[in-house]
Design a protein around this motif. Structure first.
Motif, PDB file in Angstrom:
ATOM      1  N   GLY A 198       2.943  -6.642   8.863  1.00 24.12           N
ATOM      2  CA  GLY A 198       3.858  -5.522   8.638  1.00 24.12           C
ATOM      3  C   GLY A 198       4.510  -5.567   7.275  1.00 24.12           C
ATOM      4  O   GLY A 198       4.836  -4.520   6.690  1.00 24.12           O
ATOM      5  N   GLN A 199       4.718  -6.764   6.749  1.00 16.68           N
ATOM      6  CA  GLN A 199       5.363  -6.888   5.449  1.00 16.68           C
ATOM      7  C   GLN A 199       4.450  -6.439   4.307  1.00 16.68           C
ATOM      8  O   GLN A 199       4.907  -6.277   3.176  1.00 16.68           O
ATOM      9  CB  GLN A 199       5.845  -8.322   5.256  1.00 16.68           C
ATOM     10  CG  GLN A 199       7.059  -8.627   6.130  1.00 16.68           C
ATOM     11  CD  GLN A 199       7.371 -10.103   6.283  1.00 16.68           C
ATOM     12  OE1 GLN A 199       6.662 -10.966   5.736  1.00 16.68           O
ATOM     13  NE2 GLN A 199       8.413 -10.422   7.044  1.00 16.68           N
ATOM     14  N   THR A 200       3.165  -6.198   4.589  1.00 18.36           N
ATOM     15  CA  THR A 200       2.291  -5.583   3.586  1.00 18.36           C
ATOM     16  C   THR A 200       2.571  -4.094   3.445  1.00 18.36           C
ATOM     17  O   THR A 200       2.214  -3.487   2.442  1.00 18.36           O
ATOM     18  CB  THR A 200       0.818  -5.762   3.960  1.00 18.36           C
ATOM     19  OG1 THR A 200       0.516  -4.994   5.137  1.00 18.36           O
ATOM     20  CG2 THR A 200       0.469  -7.230   4.194  1.00 18.36           C
ATOM     21  N   LYS A 201       3.153  -3.487   4.497  1.00 16.66           N
ATOM     22  CA  LYS A 201       3.425  -2.043   4.552  1.00 16.66           C
ATOM     23  C   LYS A 201       2.153  -1.222   4.353  1.00 16.66           C
ATOM     24  O   LYS A 201       2.205  -0.063   3.908  1.00 16.66           O
ATOM     25  CB  LYS A 201       4.492  -1.654   3.515  1.00 16.66           C
ATOM     26  CG  LYS A 201       5.795  -2.441   3.670  1.00 16.66           C
ATOM     27  CD  LYS A 201       6.863  -2.038   2.672  1.00 16.66           C
ATOM     28  CE  LYS A 201       8.105  -2.921   2.847  1.00 16.66           C
ATOM     29  NZ  LYS A 201       9.185  -2.583   1.902  1.00 16.66           N
ATOM     30  N   ASP A 202       1.056  -1.809   4.725  1.00 15.45           N
ATOM     31  CA  ASP A 202      -0.257  -1.190   4.516  1.00 15.45           C
ATOM     32  C   ASP A 202      -0.651  -0.384   5.758  1.00 15.45           C
ATOM     33  O   ASP A 202      -0.738  -0.938   6.860  1.00 15.45           O
ATOM     34  CB  ASP A 202      -1.302  -2.264   4.229  1.00 15.45           C
ATOM     35  CG  ASP A 202      -2.603  -1.692   3.669  1.00 15.45           C
ATOM     36  OD1 ASP A 202      -2.946  -0.542   4.027  1.00 15.45           O
ATOM     37  OD2 ASP A 202      -3.291  -2.400   2.908  1.00 15.45           O
ATOM     38  N   ALA A 203      -0.903   0.900   5.573  1.00 12.62           N
ATOM     39  CA  ALA A 203      -1.223   1.781   6.701  1.00 12.62           C
ATOM     40  C   ALA A 203      -2.554   1.452   7.357  1.00 12.62           C
ATOM     41  O   ALA A 203      -2.821   1.919   8.467  1.00 12.62           O
ATOM     42  CB  ALA A 203      -1.224   3.237   6.231  1.00 12.62           C
ATOM     43  N   LYS A 204      -3.389   0.634   6.712  1.00 15.93           N
ATOM     44  CA  LYS A 204      -4.684   0.323   7.323  1.00 15.93           C
ATOM     45  C   LYS A 204      -4.531  -0.508   8.598  1.00 15.93           C
ATOM     46  O   LYS A 204      -5.465  -0.601   9.395  1.00 15.93           O
ATOM     47  CB  LYS A 204      -5.586  -0.406   6.331  1.00 15.93           C
ATOM     48  CG  LYS A 204      -5.184  -1.832   6.006  1.00 15.93           C
ATOM     49  CD  LYS A 204      -6.163  -2.454   5.011  1.00 15.93           C
ATOM     50  CE  LYS A 204      -5.809  -3.894   4.695  1.00 15.93           C
ATOM     51  NZ  LYS A 204      -6.759  -4.497   3.727  1.00 15.93           N
ATOM     52  N   PHE A 205      -3.348  -1.108   8.787  1.00 15.51           N
ATOM     53  CA  PHE A 205      -3.108  -1.892  10.003  1.00 15.51           C
ATOM     54  C   PHE A 205      -2.425  -1.072  11.099  1.00 15.51           C
ATOM     55  O   PHE A 205      -2.101  -1.618  12.157  1.00 15.51           O
ATOM     56  CB  PHE A 205      -2.247  -3.113   9.690  1.00 15.51           C
ATOM     57  CG  PHE A 205      -2.837  -4.044   8.673  1.00 15.51           C
ATOM     58  CD1 PHE A 205      -4.090  -4.605   8.864  1.00 15.51           C
ATOM     59  CD2 PHE A 205      -2.133  -4.357   7.520  1.00 15.51           C
ATOM     60  CE1 PHE A 205      -4.640  -5.468   7.931  1.00 15.51           C
ATOM     61  CE2 PHE A 205      -2.666  -5.215   6.574  1.00 15.51           C
ATOM     62  CZ  PHE A 205      -3.930  -5.770   6.771  1.00 15.51           C
ATOM     63  N   ALA A 206      -2.201   0.212  10.876  1.00 15.53           N
ATOM     64  CA  ALA A 206      -1.450   1.034  11.833  1.00 15.53           C
ATOM     65  C   ALA A 206      -2.094   1.033  13.207  1.00 15.53           C
ATOM     66  O   ALA A 206      -1.402   1.011  14.235  1.00 15.53           O
ATOM     67  CB  ALA A 206      -1.310   2.464  11.304  1.00 15.53           C
TER      68      ALA A 206
END
Length: 873
Positions: free
Chosen positions: A698-706
């Motif tokens: 979550g700390q990447t704030k990367d939407a690919k993990f949504a």
């Protein structure tokens, strides 16, 4: 008694706050005391001699009724006593009461004077004749209490309060149940019945209490009868035949449906809320087994006619009232919450007190370690029985030591046993709990298991139903083991300090000898007036490539040891399994540490290597690359799950370091190999490892993990859902609002899922959430956790709406008044996000409150800077 700091039902962010504010709330203030003729007594706190007794209190019979509106108790009490010398007086301790009358046993009115407030011997009764020394007599007292017991948050013991506490619904919490509970430790039972309120006197009791139906009364000993009265009330009659200290008398009045268990014919009652019987049963399922374990290792079968736990609101933790423990209601969990953690430590700690603290009780508060350290270590031994040896070493022995060393580093220093202290309540500190627990572990390793448990049995049998001192314990150990232990008690208990080792090693290939140089480098603290151990003597175990050697360290600066070794050892582990309370420098190469991290059979050795490598990795990029690879392997393959979790935490610190308080965290960037491992760990069998993995993703704030986060919202673990909701919000994924809005309306145990949804909406920052969050935050039927989370969500989604700040300011004011640290923290964080200039008032108020706490002011300054920076944007 345990006010857990270890017990706190606080979110992880609040725990970070507490670490930053080491002197606030749950971390009890520490004094500096000892027992040594060479101490500089001119600089010490006041000396506290054991209180002299003029009378031997034999028995108390208490009869109570209550006025809920006025928060008063009305009592009649019969005190049976005998003077030590001829006397025509009886003096008792009674705080903030009205004394209506005093009579002799035959009804003759007696003269008395009463000084009111909270002082010893302030109720002076003139008897109708002079009693001979040892002659038994009785007086009867009619009284009313007047002390209104609030949370007492300024007391060193925190939120336990004094005497009786009336719990009632209020405008901000309309669903709060009606309850009455007492708190006697340290000397607070004088607030609800006249008594000799010091622990060096034991007596028996009877308690009758009349309450309206359907309330139930829990007290000490055996419930002899329940009488249904014609006026809609009922009277409960409890009797305790075994003598015990005054502060252990207790009462709880509540509506309850008990979960009933049995230990070898002794009834066990868990008095929980009527709608929580399933959860109470799940939380307390191991209680009879714990009673058997403690009975077995002490050789003393649980000694009372029943055991009970009563779970109540607004209590500060757990309190070991004799046969009738009072517990914080938040320790109850449902089956899903139990996936992430349990209440075994609190439950076993308070149960252990029934032997150590109740069966035998410290004679004075300078000896409180005899109660609290034993309960801490018995709790640790139960962890070992229930969860395994590595759990015991890692999460009890090591954790206890680290807590004490942290206090020492911050300058909070005193011997464990002392008569020098300014405030008896402040003696309930980390030296009394994990400090003494660490000493007991070293004592066990010194005398061996057989000697240790034989000595415990001797100590308890010899001193049953009596007040005790540390010398009673030493004598029991010496009698039971044949060993002279005055040196041990002197260096670890009567003096303060711990060894600081500087260790070097060398190997001589020609002689095939390994040499260890062990140097003690600790210095005397010149600014501390208490006696200090200059050099320690002790046994220590040294592991050399899996073989453990036991050697004796003499009390001198340098000890040198040689060991036969056919080849240069790959692992040299000083203090195998981390027995000693110590600091240690043992310089090794990165390759040696990497090998130890992967191969040491000792869980403490593996964990130590991880920590040592961190410093080397930060100074050398080549070492860092190897370290990351090793952490990835450890996170997936170490045989103990807590080491796997620690490896993941160290990875997170490398790739997403903690920002200063109040500052936003920059988006983390994970290497592909790190990302792959963290994704696998997000599906780990251990829920807390899944939680930490999702937090790092979550700390990447990367939407690919949504998509992964959306799936994790259905995890059985509440902790996983907590992190997945925030992580999903941070992605700003278009699917996030609907998923989180649904979560924020989902009912669950303690509203855990609803809170997770609101926290996720706050992270998302979508203005569509504002109106619903504002409505929930203003709903006085909602739980405090929900309203706090809703206020934060409203602040994060306000988009300039002034109502958000009004709500936030009101909640912050309440948190400030109640010394609610998590609430204050949440309010400040929300103010930073909200960006309303009026938020400066909140910072001004909290800085005024903590102006004398330098560490707190540093953190607050950082948060205030973040607030001001956000205003500029």
């Amino acid at each position: 008694m345990i006010s857990k700091t270890f017990l706190r039902q606080i979110a992880a962010v609040a725990i970070v706050f507490l670490f930053s504010f080491p002197g606030i709330t749950f971390a009890r203030p520490m004094l500096r005391p000892p027992l040594d003729v060479f101490a500089d007594t001119a600089k010490l706190p006041p000396v506290n001699w054991i209180r002299s007794r003029k009378y031997d209190i034999k028995h108390l019979s208490i009869d109570l009724r209550f006025d809920w509106d006025k928060e008063q108790a009305f009592g009649e009490e019969t005190v049976t006593f005998a003077p030590f010398y001829d006397s025509n007086q009886l003096t008792l301790d009674a705080a903030y009461m009205t004394i209506n009358w005093v009579k002799a046993a035959d009804g003759t009115p007696l003269k008395f004077t009463y000084a009111g407030k909270d002082t010893n011997d302030n109720l002076v009764i003139t008897l109708d004749r002079t009693l001979k020394a040892g002659e038994q007599s009785a007086v009867k007292i009619s009284y009313a209490t007047h002390y209104v017991n609030e949370a007492d948050t300024d007391s060193p013991i925190g939120g336990f309060g004094k005497g009786l506490r009336f719990i009632k619904p209020g405008p901000n919490d309309v669903n709060k149940p009606r309850q009455i509970w007492s708190q006697g430790e340290t000397e607070f039972n004088r607030y609800w019945f006249p008594s000799y309120d010091t622990p060096n006197d034991f007596r028996t009791t009877e308690l009758r209490a009349t309450v309206a139906r359907p309330f139930f009364v829990v007290s000490n000993g055996k419930l002899e009868s329940t009488t249904e009265n014609k006026d809609g009330t009922r009277t409960f009659y409890w009797k305790m035949d075994q003598p015990y200290a005054n502060y252990l008398t207790s009462i709880v009045v509540a509506e309850t449906t008990p979960v009933v268990q049995n230990f070898e014919g002794t009834p066990v009652y868990n008095y929980g809320y009527t709608n929580e019987t399933k959860e109470v049963a799940a939380t307390t399922k191991n209680l009879p087994a714990t009673m058997k374990f403690f009975s077995d290792i002490t050789g003393i079968r649980y000694p009372y006619p029943k055991y009970s736990q009563a779970f109540v609101e607004d209590f500060g933790g757990g309190m070991e009232n004799i046969s009738a423990t009072t517990q914080i209601e938040e320790m109850i969990h449902d089956d899903r919450e139990l996936l992430d953690g349990d209440s075994e430590s609190l439950q076993s700690h308070e149960l252990a007190h029934q032997w150590f603290g109740d069966y035998v009780t410290c004679r004075d508060w300078g000896q409180i370690w005899l109660n609290e350290s034993f309960a801490t270590y018995m709790q640790a031994m139960w962890d070992e029985k229930l969860k395994g040896h590595e759990e015991f070493l890692y999460n009890d022995v090591r954790a206890n030591q680290n807590t004490v060393l942290g206090d020492w580093e911050r300058g909070n220093r005193r011997p464990i046993v002392t008569k020098y202290y300014a405030n008896k309540d402040a003696m309930f500190d980390n030296y009394a709990y994990p400090g003494g627990g660490s000493v007991l572990h070293m004592l066990r390793k010194t005398v061996g298991d057989a000697g240790f448990f034989r000595a415990l049995n001797n100590y308890l049998k010899t001193n049953a139903h009596q007040p005790v001192s540390t010398e009673d314990l030493r004598i029991a150990f010496e009698e039971s083991t044949g060993q002279s232990l005055d040196w041990f008690f002197d260096e670890w208990l009567y003096k303060m300090g711990h060894p600081v080792f500087d260790i070097t090693k060398s190997y001589d290939a020609a002689t095939k000898k390994l040499t260890l140089n062990v140097k003690q480098t600790q210095k005397v603290d010149e600014n501390n007036p208490f006696p200090q151990t200059r050099y320690f003597q002790t046994w220590v175990e040294v592991e050399i490539d899996g073989v453990v050697h036991r050697v004796w360290i003499d009390p001198k600066e340098t000890n040198v040891f040689t060991f036969d070794s056919a080849a240069e050892p790959k692992i040299v582990n000083f203090d195998y399994e981390g027995t000693l309370l110590k600091e240690m420098t043992f310089k090794k190469s990165a390759d040696e540490l990497l090998y130890q991290m992967a191969n040491d059979k000792d869980v403490i050795g593996r964990r130590w290597a991880i920590g040592e490598l961190e410093g080397l990795a930060k100074a050398d990029k080549a070492v860092e690359a190897k370290y990351v690879d090793a952490l990835l392997v450890s996170a997936e393959k170490d045989p103990f799950w807590r080491v796997r979790r620690a490896a993941l935490v160290y990875l997170a610190d490398l790739y997403s370091p903690q920002p200063p308080p109040g500052q936003p965290r920059p988006a983390a960037k994970l290497d592909p190999k790190v990302e792959a491992v963290v994704l696998r760990l997000a599906k780990d069998k251990e829920s807390l490892i899944r939680t930490d993995a999702i937090r790092l993703l979550g700390q990447t704030k990367d939407a690919k993990f949504a998509t992964q986060y959306l799936a994790a919202l259905n995890d059985r673990s509440y902790s996983v859902i907590d992190e997945a909701a925030v992580a999903l919000g941070e992605t700003k994924d278009p699917r996030a609002f609907d998923a989180l809005d649904k979560l924020a309306k989902t009912k669950s145990w303690r509203d855990r899922i609803m809170v997770a949804g609101l926290n996720g909406l706050a992270a998302l920052g979508d203005k569509r959430a504002f109106e619903s969050a504002l409505k929930v935050a203003q709903d006085n039927t909602a739980s405090g956790a929900v309203r706090t989370a809703a206020a934060a969500a409203a602040s994060a989604t306000a988009n300039g709406d002034p109502r958000a700040f009004d709500l936030l300011a009101a909640q912050f004011k309440k948190a400030l008044a109640e010394n609610d640290i998590p609430g204050m923290l949440s309010g400040l964080q929300a103010a930073i996000k909200l960006g309303d200039p009026r938020g400066q008032e909140m910072f001004d108020q909290i800085k005024a409150k903590f102006k004398d706490n330098a560490q707190a002011m540093t953190v607050l300054g950082q948060m205030e800077a973040a607030f001001k920076a956000n205003l500029k944007h």
